[in-house]
Scaffold this active site. Structure first.
Site, mmCIF file in Angstrom:
data_model
loop_
_atom_site.group_PDB
_atom_site.id
_atom_site.type_symbol
_atom_site.label_atom_id
_atom_site.label_comp_id
_atom_site.label_asym_id
_atom_site.label_seq_id
_atom_site.Cartn_x
_atom_site.Cartn_y
_atom_site.Cartn_z
ATOM 1 N N ASN A 1 0.831 -1.220 0.000
ATOM 2 C CA ASN A 1 0.000 0.000 0.000
ATOM 3 C C ASN A 1 0.863 1.266 0.000
ATOM 4 O O ASN A 1 0.348 2.361 0.170
ATOM 5 C CB ASN A 1 -0.963 0.013 1.200
ATOM 6 C CG ASN A 1 -0.235 0.223 2.521
ATOM 7 O OD1 ASN A 1 0.991 0.126 2.576
ATOM 8 N ND2 ASN A 1 -0.974 0.492 3.579
ATOM 9 N N ASN B 1 18.417 -6.748 13.766
ATOM 10 C CA ASN B 1 18.314 -5.488 13.024
ATOM 11 C C ASN B 1 18.882 -5.708 11.630
ATOM 12 O O ASN B 1 20.044 -6.077 11.479
ATOM 13 C CB ASN B 1 19.101 -4.379 13.718
ATOM 14 C CG ASN B 1 18.423 -3.935 14.988
ATOM 15 O OD1 ASN B 1 17.196 -3.837 15.047
ATOM 16 N ND2 ASN B 1 19.202 -3.694 16.027
ATOM 17 N N TYR C 1 4.805 -3.286 19.079
ATOM 18 C CA TYR C 1 5.319 -3.909 17.853
ATOM 19 C C TYR C 1 5.695 -5.371 18.131
ATOM 20 O O TYR C 1 5.279 -6.283 17.419
ATOM 21 C CB TYR C 1 6.536 -3.116 17.369
ATOM 22 C CG TYR C 1 7.321 -3.753 16.238
ATOM 23 C CD1 TYR C 1 6.894 -3.636 14.919
ATOM 24 C CD2 TYR C 1 8.496 -4.454 16.494
ATOM 25 C CE1 TYR C 1 7.623 -4.212 13.881
ATOM 26 C CE2 TYR C 1 9.231 -5.026 15.473
ATOM 27 C CZ TYR C 1 8.792 -4.905 14.168
ATOM 28 O OH TYR C 1 9.512 -5.477 13.150
ATOM 29 N N SER D 1 10.406 -10.871 14.515
ATOM 30 C CA SER D 1 11.445 -9.955 14.968
ATOM 31 C C SER D 1 12.029 -10.384 16.312
ATOM 32 O O SER D 1 11.362 -11.043 17.126
ATOM 33 C CB SER D 1 10.792 -8.565 15.084
ATOM 34 O OG SER D 1 11.402 -7.800 16.072
HETATM 35 P P1 NAD Z 1 9.465 -1.449 5.339
HETATM 36 O O1 NAD Z 1 8.622 -0.427 6.025
HETATM 37 O O2 NAD Z 1 10.538 -0.971 4.460
HETATM 38 O O3 NAD Z 1 8.545 -2.433 4.522
HETATM 39 C C1 NAD Z 1 7.192 -2.729 4.869
HETATM 40 C C2 NAD Z 1 6.377 -2.701 3.588
HETATM 41 O O4 NAD Z 1 5.028 -3.076 3.898
HETATM 42 C C3 NAD Z 1 6.311 -1.322 2.941
HETATM 43 O O5 NAD Z 1 6.529 -1.441 1.554
HETATM 44 C C4 NAD Z 1 4.893 -0.844 3.239
HETATM 45 O O6 NAD Z 1 4.431 0.066 2.285
HETATM 46 C C5 NAD Z 1 4.139 -2.160 3.253
HETATM 47 N N1 NAD Z 1 2.910 -2.136 4.043
HETATM 48 C C6 NAD Z 1 2.782 -1.719 5.336
HETATM 49 N N2 NAD Z 1 1.491 -1.845 5.733
HETATM 50 C C7 NAD Z 1 0.802 -2.371 4.690
HETATM 51 C C8 NAD Z 1 -0.554 -2.715 4.481
HETATM 52 N N3 NAD Z 1 -1.479 -2.545 5.433
HETATM 53 N N4 NAD Z 1 -0.936 -3.208 3.272
HETATM 54 C C9 NAD Z 1 -0.019 -3.384 2.285
HETATM 55 N N5 NAD Z 1 1.304 -3.069 2.427
HETATM 56 C C10 NAD Z 1 1.692 -2.566 3.606
HETATM 57 O O7 NAD Z 1 10.036 -2.385 6.493
HETATM 58 P P2 NAD Z 1 11.212 -3.453 6.462
HETATM 59 O O8 NAD Z 1 12.257 -2.945 7.339
HETATM 60 O O9 NAD Z 1 11.522 -3.845 5.072
HETATM 61 O O10 NAD Z 1 10.513 -4.682 7.200
HETATM 62 C C11 NAD Z 1 9.940 -5.756 6.471
HETATM 63 C C12 NAD Z 1 9.394 -6.759 7.480
HETATM 64 O O11 NAD Z 1 10.456 -7.265 8.294
HETATM 65 C C13 NAD Z 1 8.382 -6.166 8.450
HETATM 66 O O12 NAD Z 1 7.416 -7.142 8.759
HETATM 67 C C14 NAD Z 1 9.219 -5.869 9.681
HETATM 68 O O13 NAD Z 1 8.430 -5.848 10.847
HETATM 69 C C15 NAD Z 1 10.157 -7.050 9.647
HETATM 70 N N6 NAD Z 1 11.421 -6.820 10.365
HETATM 71 C C16 NAD Z 1 12.263 -5.833 9.953
HETATM 72 C C17 NAD Z 1 13.454 -5.639 10.617
HETATM 73 C C18 NAD Z 1 14.429 -4.559 10.202
HETATM 74 O O14 NAD Z 1 15.445 -4.382 10.874
HETATM 75 N N7 NAD Z 1 14.205 -3.841 9.113
HETATM 76 C C19 NAD Z 1 13.794 -6.445 11.716
HETATM 77 C C20 NAD Z 1 12.892 -7.422 12.123
HETATM 78 C C21 NAD Z 1 11.716 -7.621 11.415
#
Ligand code: NAD
Length: 319
Positions: A32, A175, A146, A121
């Site tokens: 989205n 991370n 979260y 996470s």
């Molecule tokens: P990010 O914000 O870059 O990516 C999340 C994506 O989901 C985005 O493209 C966003 O537009 C989309 N999105 C959010 N809500 C939505 C919805 N309701 N409908 C459709 N699309 C939606 O985050 P990221 O860092 O790439 O994280 C990706 C996943 O990994 C997440 O689930 C996050 O919780 C998990 N995670 C990330 C990390 C980190 O360090 N980056 C660590 C642990 C877990």
């Protein structure tokens, strides 16, 4: 393989899409654009193997759910990843991280998707008193909404695997850092130092120590574990996906300062809680035990410090 990637326009999701495309899989991205960007996947737009559905997973709609038809695997990476937002506005995280995930599981059930991979996470462990923290650590006591939301979804996944036979691979990421990240400590430091090159405000008391994994390693481990899991008979499994080591926040600041070519920088610590956290809900000490991951034959390419240095260089356009 036909793969659905929710959140495929985000940081980790878009790198996963790149890798799936390299491996010649058919990909449907659902996003989205709340934190993701079309720019992250622009190399795939218009390609035969690639489809994108612009939709909000919080709201059930056949427009996105129909793309689960005949999917071999769903990578559920869509989420609101901002721990700080979850603390001040818990409902946002309930909706974006629990409700949206529940809808994704329901779409898997409706269209008999055999397997779902969930981006969980390290935050599910809360302030763990065993470090490095193994997957079987208890009690799981998340200290942010979260983390609570991630744990709730993990539990739904386990139930759906047992009740409906939808196999679940739960990956608890440390991370994750690298190009296209749009939040986190490295970007925060770079932006602050661009504004004021001789003074850096560091949230927290400076003692925080955490583990970092480069996104290339994270995606590599994800697909490796998918292969391992597919070849097993387990209905669900949980893996920590992180690094063997950790790094202090001050060492991260030192790397950023050095790579930006700055001289002497004064570090100013700003504890946001009485116990010196960077923000309420921040886990100060995080190192995952990756023995289970390494036993499958996978090893990280870069240590935490190397991953930080590489990320800084990539974000500065030096690599
Ligand atoms: P990010 O914000 O870059 O990516 C999340 C994506 O989901 C985005 O493209 C966003 O537009 C989309 N999105 C959010 N809500 C939505 C919805 N309701 N409908 C459709 N699309 C939606 O985050 P990221 O860092 O790439 O994280 C990706 C996943 O990994 C997440 O689930 C996050 O919780 C998990 N995670 C990330 C990390 C980190 O360090 N980056 C660590 C642990 C877990």
């Amino acid at each position: 393989m036909r793969a659905v990637v929710t959140g495929g326009c985000g940081f980790i999701g878009s790198h996963l899409v790149d890798k799936l495309a390299q491996l010649s899989h058919e990909i449907v991205v659902i996003d989205n654009f709340s934190s993701g960007s079309r720019r992250n996947i622009e190399g795939h737009l218009g390609k035969k193997y690639f489809n994108i559905v612009s939709a909000d997973l919080k709201m059930w709609s056949s427009r996105w759910a129909d793309s689960f038809r005949e999917a071999d695997v769903v990578f559920h990476f869509a989420a609101n990843p901002e721990v700080r937002v979850s603390v001040v506005d818990p409902r946002v995280h309930f909706d974006e991280n629990v409700l949206a995930s529940f809808n994704v599981l329901e779409a898997c059930r409706k269209f008999n998707v055999p397997l779902i991979v969930f981006a969980s996470s390290s935050t599910v462990y809360g302030d763990a008193n065993i470090i490095p923290t193994p997957e079987n650590y208890v009690p799981l006591e998340p200290i942010s909404v979260y983390g609570g939301a991630k744990l709730a979804v993990e539990n739904f996944m386990i139930t759906y695997s047992k009740l409906y036979g939808i196999r679940g691979l739960i990956l608890r990421y440390a991370n994750i850092i690298g190009p296209r990240s749009n939040h986190g400590v490295i970007l925060d430091f770079i932006n602050k130092l661009r504004r004021s090159p001789s003074r850096l405000e560091i949230l927290g008391d400076g003692t925080q120590r955490k583990s970092y994994l480069h996104v290339y390693d994270a995606v590599d481990a994800t697909l490796h574990l998918l292969k391992v899991f597919t070849g097993s008979s387990r209905c669900y499994d949980i893996y920590n996906v992180g690094n063997r080591d950790w790094i202090r926040v001050v060492e991260i600041a030192d790397i950023v300062v050095k790579e930006m070519g700055l001289g002497k920088v004064e570090y100013v610590f700003k504890p946001m809680t009485v116990d010196g956290r960077g923000w309420p809900g921040d886990v100060k000490f995080m190192l995952l035990d990756i023995t289970k991951l390494e036993a499958t034959g996978w090893k990280p390419r870069w240590t935490s410090a190397e991953a930080v240095r590489k990320t800084v260089r990539q974000l500065l356009g030096k690599e």
